[in-house]
Design a protein around this motif. Structure first.
Motif, PDB file in Angstrom:
ATOM      1  N   ALA A 104       0.826  -1.205   0.000  1.00 33.20           N
ATOM      2  CA  ALA A 104       0.000   0.000   0.000  1.00 33.20           C
ATOM      3  C   ALA A 104       0.860   1.255   0.000  1.00 33.20           C
ATOM      4  O   ALA A 104       0.580   2.221  -0.711  1.00 33.20           O
ATOM      5  CB  ALA A 104      -0.923  -0.013   1.211  1.00 33.20           C
ATOM      6  N   ALA A 105       1.925   1.242   0.798  1.00 29.27           N
ATOM      7  CA  ALA A 105       2.820   2.396   0.834  1.00 29.27           C
ATOM      8  C   ALA A 105       3.512   2.582  -0.507  1.00 29.27           C
ATOM      9  O   ALA A 105       3.645   3.705  -1.008  1.00 29.27           O
ATOM     10  CB  ALA A 105       3.861   2.216   1.943  1.00 29.27           C
ATOM     11  N   TRP A 106       3.939   1.482  -1.108  1.00 30.34           N
ATOM     12  CA  TRP A 106       4.644   1.584  -2.382  1.00 30.34           C
ATOM     13  C   TRP A 106       3.739   2.093  -3.497  1.00 30.34           C
ATOM     14  O   TRP A 106       4.179   2.822  -4.386  1.00 30.34           O
ATOM     15  CB  TRP A 106       5.254   0.243  -2.768  1.00 30.34           C
ATOM     16  N   GLU A 107       2.474   1.743  -3.433  1.00 32.00           N
ATOM     17  CA  GLU A 107       1.537   2.228  -4.454  1.00 32.00           C
ATOM     18  C   GLU A 107       1.451   3.751  -4.410  1.00 32.00           C
ATOM     19  O   GLU A 107       1.450   4.414  -5.456  1.00 32.00           O
ATOM     20  CB  GLU A 107       0.151   1.616  -4.234  1.00 32.00           C
ATOM     21  N   LEU A 108       1.409   4.315  -3.214  1.00 32.78           N
ATOM     22  CA  LEU A 108       1.380   5.772  -3.083  1.00 32.78           C
ATOM     23  C   LEU A 108       2.689   6.394  -3.554  1.00 32.78           C
ATOM     24  O   LEU A 108       2.707   7.419  -4.236  1.00 32.78           O
ATOM     25  CB  LEU A 108       1.113   6.167  -1.633  1.00 32.78           C
ATOM     26  N   LEU A 164       8.679  12.291   1.854  1.00 37.99           N
ATOM     27  CA  LEU A 164       9.308  12.995   0.733  1.00 37.99           C
ATOM     28  C   LEU A 164       8.327  13.162  -0.418  1.00 37.99           C
ATOM     29  O   LEU A 164       8.252  14.215  -1.051  1.00 37.99           O
ATOM     30  CB  LEU A 164      10.545  12.225   0.259  1.00 37.99           C
ATOM     31  N   VAL A 165       7.575  12.103  -0.698  1.00 35.45           N
ATOM     32  CA  VAL A 165       6.588  12.151  -1.780  1.00 35.45           C
ATOM     33  C   VAL A 165       5.523  13.210  -1.507  1.00 35.45           C
ATOM     34  O   VAL A 165       5.097  13.936  -2.413  1.00 35.45           O
ATOM     35  CB  VAL A 165       5.935  10.764  -1.951  1.00 35.45           C
ATOM     36  N   MET A 166       5.098  13.300  -0.256  1.00 31.98           N
ATOM     37  CA  MET A 166       4.032  14.236   0.090  1.00 31.98           C
ATOM     38  C   MET A 166       4.514  15.687   0.089  1.00 31.98           C
ATOM     39  O   MET A 166       3.702  16.612   0.010  1.00 31.98           O
ATOM     40  CB  MET A 166       3.454  13.898   1.462  1.00 31.98           C
ATOM     41  N   ALA A 167       5.806  15.885   0.180  1.00 33.26           N
ATOM     42  CA  ALA A 167       6.354  17.246   0.242  1.00 33.26           C
ATOM     43  C   ALA A 167       6.510  17.809  -1.164  1.00 33.26           C
ATOM     44  O   ALA A 167       7.619  18.093  -1.628  1.00 33.26           O
ATOM     45  CB  ALA A 167       7.692  17.238   0.975  1.00 33.26           C
ATOM     46  N   VAL A 168       5.396  17.987  -1.873  1.00 38.04           N
ATOM     47  CA  VAL A 168       5.421  18.552  -3.218  1.00 38.04           C
ATOM     48  C   VAL A 168       5.817  20.016  -3.117  1.00 38.04           C
ATOM     49  O   VAL A 168       5.283  20.746  -2.282  1.00 38.04           O
ATOM     50  CB  VAL A 168       4.047  18.419  -3.885  1.00 38.04           C
ATOM     51  N   PRO A 169       6.774  20.487  -3.932  1.00 38.04           N
ATOM     52  CA  PRO A 169       7.213  21.879  -3.832  1.00 38.04           C
ATOM     53  C   PRO A 169       6.048  22.851  -3.970  1.00 38.04           C
ATOM     54  O   PRO A 169       5.190  22.699  -4.832  1.00 38.04           O
ATOM     55  CB  PRO A 169       8.192  22.018  -5.005  1.00 38.04           C
ATOM     56  N   GLU A 170       6.030  23.862  -3.084  1.00 38.64           N
ATOM     57  CA  GLU A 170       4.975  24.863  -3.120  1.00 38.64           C
ATOM     58  C   GLU A 170       5.001  25.608  -4.448  1.00 38.64           C
ATOM     59  O   GLU A 170       6.048  26.019  -4.925  1.00 38.64           O
ATOM     60  CB  GLU A 170       5.166  25.841  -1.959  1.00 38.64           C
ATOM     61  N   GLY A 171       3.823  25.795  -5.036  1.00 41.04           N
ATOM     62  CA  GLY A 171       3.722  26.524  -6.290  1.00 41.04           C
ATOM     63  C   GLY A 171       3.996  25.680  -7.514  1.00 41.04           C
ATOM     64  O   GLY A 171       3.985  26.185  -8.634  1.00 41.04           O
ATOM     65  N   SER A 172       4.232  24.370  -7.331  1.00 41.92           N
ATOM     66  CA  SER A 172       4.533  23.513  -8.477  1.00 41.92           C
ATOM     67  C   SER A 172       3.272  23.163  -9.269  1.00 41.92           C
ATOM     68  O   SER A 172       3.356  22.704 -10.405  1.00 41.92           O
ATOM     69  CB  SER A 172       5.198  22.214  -8.005  1.00 41.92           C
ATOM     70  N   GLY A 173       2.100  23.344  -8.647  1.00 40.66           N
ATOM     71  CA  GLY A 173       0.861  22.977  -9.318  1.00 40.66           C
ATOM     72  C   GLY A 173       0.637  21.480  -9.347  1.00 40.66           C
ATOM     73  O   GLY A 173      -0.227  20.983 -10.056  1.00 40.66           O
ATOM     74  N   ARG A 174       1.433  20.752  -8.556  1.00 40.73           N
ATOM     75  CA  ARG A 174       1.309  19.302  -8.544  1.00 40.73           C
ATOM     76  C   ARG A 174       1.033  18.815  -7.134  1.00 40.73           C
ATOM     77  O   ARG A 174       1.423  19.438  -6.155  1.00 40.73           O
ATOM     78  CB  ARG A 174       2.595  18.647  -9.067  1.00 40.73           C
ATOM     79  N   ARG A 175       0.383  17.677  -7.036  1.00 41.00           N
ATOM     80  CA  ARG A 175       0.138  17.050  -5.753  1.00 41.00           C
ATOM     81  C   ARG A 175       0.160  15.544  -5.945  1.00 41.00           C
ATOM     82  O   ARG A 175      -0.078  15.050  -7.045  1.00 41.00           O
ATOM     83  CB  ARG A 175      -1.215  17.497  -5.183  1.00 41.00           C
ATOM     84  N   PRO A 176       0.458  14.795  -4.895  1.00 42.60           N
ATOM     85  CA  PRO A 176       0.450  13.344  -5.030  1.00 42.60           C
ATOM     86  C   PRO A 176      -0.924  12.848  -5.451  1.00 42.60           C
ATOM     87  O   PRO A 176      -1.939  13.313  -4.941  1.00 42.60           O
ATOM     88  CB  PRO A 176       0.797  12.852  -3.615  1.00 42.60           C
ATOM     89  N   PRO A 177      -1.010  11.939  -6.431  1.00 40.63           N
ATOM     90  CA  PRO A 177      -2.301  11.468  -6.904  1.00 40.63           C
ATOM     91  C   PRO A 177      -3.068  10.700  -5.840  1.00 40.63           C
ATOM     92  O   PRO A 177      -2.482  10.021  -5.018  1.00 40.63           O
ATOM     93  CB  PRO A 177      -1.940  10.551  -8.067  1.00 40.63           C
ATOM     94  N   THR A 178      -4.373  10.852  -5.866  1.00 42.71           N
ATOM     95  CA  THR A 178      -5.204  10.164  -4.888  1.00 42.71           C
ATOM     96  C   THR A 178      -6.250   9.277  -5.547  1.00 42.71           C
ATOM     97  O   THR A 178      -6.750   8.360  -4.911  1.00 42.71           O
ATOM     98  CB  THR A 178      -5.920  11.180  -3.978  1.00 42.71           C
ATOM     99  N   HIS A 179      -6.615   9.546  -6.785  1.00 42.74           N
ATOM    100  CA  HIS A 179      -7.659   8.759  -7.449  1.00 42.74           C
ATOM    101  C   HIS A 179      -7.047   7.494  -8.041  1.00 42.74           C
ATOM    102  O   HIS A 179      -6.060   7.550  -8.766  1.00 42.74           O
ATOM    103  CB  HIS A 179      -8.319   9.592  -8.544  1.00 42.74           C
ATOM    104  N   PRO A 180      -7.634   6.323  -7.754  1.00 42.15           N
ATOM    105  CA  PRO A 180      -7.067   5.065  -8.266  1.00 42.15           C
ATOM    106  C   PRO A 180      -6.919   5.037  -9.780  1.00 42.15           C
ATOM    107  O   PRO A 180      -5.970   4.447 -10.297  1.00 42.15           O
ATOM    108  CB  PRO A 180      -8.069   4.012  -7.790  1.00 42.15           C
TER     109      PRO A 180
END
Length: 285
Positions: A104-108, A164-180
């Motif tokens: 589960a962690a690796w999938e994220l 580290l994955v969750m720490a998306v740079p501010e202003g990058s317009g990106r976020r970790p995906p959540t939808h399967p």
């Protein structure tokens, strides 16, 4: 057949159990010899390095990352890397395979690859939860060798990677995906980019509409699904052109194009240069 990017498999030394190894740059150099760090490599595992001393430039997929004390470098399986002055830097290194981390962690972790950088400068890491989790993983790996230690190491390293994955740079317009559906699209793209070039092909395979894939792609990356497909194909083409000696026609065929002319037009439209010109530019530089 032309020269190819050299694949590097996970081959831990005798006595290392599981699929997570804590080593150091000094031990890596001693174990492999200087020749190991000259040619471009495509890793079959992930490499996470903390720079404790020295300076060098490490290249990952055509981006040079200047490394300095306190920096963190994470090269992921499948990426093409080239070491710079590896003899000038020191620090601990985690080598690990995807199967080493909880599913589960690796999938994220893997699904967020599009937004996750390879390099964190010291000032962006120090004092963060990710730094604390990594320190815990280092301490756990250095503990006496027991089954309990191995289980704790998996959890500690997974926590550091997720932070580290969750720490998306501010202003990058990106976020970790959540939808399967987006996660599945990214996974299918990585497996099928050389044979499937159209959004509709992925939509049909995943059971979603092309419109849904495009919406999710824009929400998570700022790019359309078609742009992500093209970026992945062009990246692989650049890797082969820059680091191999196969003729353009062979690269075109491997990437699913029916002839070299179509591939050249596709590449030029998206990069502004022909495959042959790109290869010459990179090698001249």
């Amino acid at each position: 057949m032309g020269q190819r990017i050299r694949p590097v498999r996970y081959e831990p030394p005798a006595g290392v159990t599981g699929e997570i190894e804590l080593t150091s740059l000094a031990r890596m150099r001693a174990r492999s010899g200087p020749h190991e760090f000259v040619a471009p490599q495509r890793l079959g595992f992930d490499l996470l390095v903390t720079i404790e001393s020295g300076r060098a430039v490490h290249t990952v997929d055509f981006t040079g990352h200047p490394l300095a004390p306190g920096d963190l470098l994470w090269v992921r399986a499948g990426q093409v890397q080239q070491w710079g002055a590896v003899e000038d830097v020191e620090g601990p290194v985690f080598l690990f395979t995807p199967s080493a981390i909880d599913g589960a962690a690796w999938e994220l972790i893997r699904s967020a690859g599009v937004a996750t950088p390879n390099h964190w400068a010291a000032g962006t890491v120090a004092g963060t939860p990710a730094a604390a989790a990594l320190a815990t993983a280092l301490a756990t790996a250095a503990a006496p060798d027991t089954n309990l230690r191995d289980a704790a190491l998996v959890r500690a390293l997974a926590a550091a990677l997720l932070l580290l994955v969750m720490a998306v740079p501010e202003g990058s317009g990106r976020r970790p995906p959540t939808h399967p559906a987006f996660v599945w699209f990214r996974e299918e793209l990585e497996k099928s980019f050389s044979t499937r070039h159209q959004v509709a092909e992925y939509a049909a395979r995943l059971g979603y509409s092309a419109r849904t894939l495009n919406r999710l792609a824009r929400e998570n990356t700022g790019s359309s699904a078609k742009q992500l497909i093209d970026e992945r194909i062009v990246l692989e083409a650049k890797r082969q052109l820059a680091h191999g000696r196969d003729p353009v026609a062979r690269i075109a065929a491997e990437l699913g194009f029916d002839d070299a002319s179509n591939f050249s037009k596709y590449f030029q439209h998206r990069t502004g240069t022909t495959p042959a010109a790109f290869r010459e530019q990179v090698r001249t530089a």
